[in-house]
Design an enzyme around this catalytic site. Structure first.
Site, PDB file in Angstrom:
ATOM      1  N   LEU A 164       1.281  -1.173   4.772  1.00  0.00           N
ATOM      2  CA  LEU A 164       0.967  -2.545   4.396  1.00  0.00           C
ATOM      3  C   LEU A 164       0.805  -2.511   2.887  1.00  0.00           C
ATOM      4  O   LEU A 164      -0.045  -1.786   2.363  1.00  0.00           O
ATOM      5  CB  LEU A 164      -0.307  -3.029   5.091  1.00  0.00           C
ATOM      6  CG  LEU A 164      -0.599  -4.537   5.035  1.00  0.00           C
ATOM      7  CD1 LEU A 164       0.554  -5.350   5.639  1.00  0.00           C
ATOM      8  CD2 LEU A 164      -1.892  -4.856   5.762  1.00  0.00           C
ATOM      9  N   ASP A 165       1.645  -3.277   2.183  1.00  0.00           N
ATOM     10  CA  ASP A 165       1.713  -3.184   0.727  1.00  0.00           C
ATOM     11  C   ASP A 165       0.356  -3.381   0.073  1.00  0.00           C
ATOM     12  O   ASP A 165      -0.522  -4.059   0.608  1.00  0.00           O
ATOM     13  CB  ASP A 165       2.686  -4.225   0.180  1.00  0.00           C
ATOM     14  CG  ASP A 165       4.116  -3.977   0.614  1.00  0.00           C
ATOM     15  OD1 ASP A 165       4.443  -2.812   0.905  1.00  0.00           O
ATOM     16  OD2 ASP A 165       4.886  -4.945   0.673  1.00  0.00           O
ATOM     17  N   ILE A 166       0.216  -2.832  -1.131  1.00  0.00           N
ATOM     18  CA  ILE A 166      -1.044  -2.905  -1.862  1.00  0.00           C
ATOM     19  C   ILE A 166      -1.475  -4.346  -2.113  1.00  0.00           C
ATOM     20  O   ILE A 166      -2.674  -4.658  -2.137  1.00  0.00           O
ATOM     21  CB  ILE A 166      -0.925  -2.128  -3.202  1.00  0.00           C
ATOM     22  CG1 ILE A 166      -2.290  -1.983  -3.869  1.00  0.00           C
ATOM     23  CG2 ILE A 166       0.097  -2.773  -4.120  1.00  0.00           C
ATOM     24  CD1 ILE A 166      -2.273  -1.043  -5.056  1.00  0.00           C
TER      25      ILE A 166
END
Length: 244
Positions: free
Chosen positions: A120-122
């Site tokens: 899950l992207d930053i």
């Protein structure tokens, strides 16, 4: 058993969701795997596809103790290892951040071997799964995984029916066709994406291809498990009656 025919036993075990290949190798080395009733201790041993493979009671007990954690990841945390000064999402997991209502309490042993099952992207929030169980990891991120992931995506920019159709099917990234998706308007400024794959920054890049800018992205479901009312930065154990 045969040294030249069939498939590696660890591969067969992973395909049957008995455990991950890495776990299979560890169990084999410890003499906890039986093939057609015979104990296997040699890594790389092969067996035919119809072989009966079982785990010793000790291995099954180890699996029963493995936990899967559901975390509501905030922005600015990375899914895996720390990078560029950003903390890993696993650093949020402690007794203090465990959501109320669980009879199972946090122990430091739950952190051993705990790894994210998917990214899950930053700059994204929402449901992140971390697990000690290779079976869960393979189900969610294996090459043949078909588990749905649902996202609410806030966007800016115009979107006509043609581009909406392209988001559902017809785009490619890095020269590779994307699997069909389910994309619809959730409300006037948010799209709902349902995907069965997880290419790097996939949703943001898909939106860029049709002239949209993503201003917020939240994962709200993985398979049959929903984020629900789990507060930002809190976590809970996957319940015994829950399945992805």
């Amino acid at each position: 058993m045969n040294d030249t025919q069939g498939s590696r036993i660890s591969k067969l075990m992973a395909e049957r969701s008995l455990c991950s290949r890495r776990e299979a190798d560890a169990y084999i080395e410890r003499g906890l795997v039986f093939v057609n009733g015979e104990r296997i201790t040699q890594l790389g041993t092969r067996a035919m596809p119809d072989a009966v493979i079982t785990l010793a009671a000790e291995a099954r007990a180890t699996q029963a103790r493995q936990v899967t954690i559901l975390l509501h990841k905030p922005m600015s945390y990375v899914s895996g290892q720390a990078e560029d000064g950003h903390q890993p999402a696993s650093s949020l997991i402690s007794a203090k951040t465990q959501a109320a209502g669980s009879t199972q309490r946090f122990q430091l042993a739950h952190m051993k071997g705990l790894a994210p099952a998917g990214r899950l992207d930053i700059d994204s929030t929402g449901l992140l799964v971390l697990t000690q169980d290779g079976r869960v990891a393979r189900q969610l991120i294996g090459d043949d995984s078909t588990v749905e992931k649902e996202y609410l995506v806030r966007v800016e920019g115009p979107l006509d029916s043609h581009d909406l159709a392209l988001l559902n099917h017809g785009l490619e990234l890095d020269g590779k066709q994307l699997r069909p998706a389910q994309v619809r308007w959730a409300n006037e400024d948010q799209l709902c994406f349902v995907l069965k794959e997880g290419r790097k920054r996939q949703i943001r890049r898909m939106c860029e291809l049709v002239g949209l800018r993503v201003t917020g992205l939240k994962r709200v479901r993985i398979g049959r498990v929903r984020l629900g009312d789990l507060s930002l930065g809190q976590w809970r154990f996957l319940r015994e009656n829950e399945r992805f």
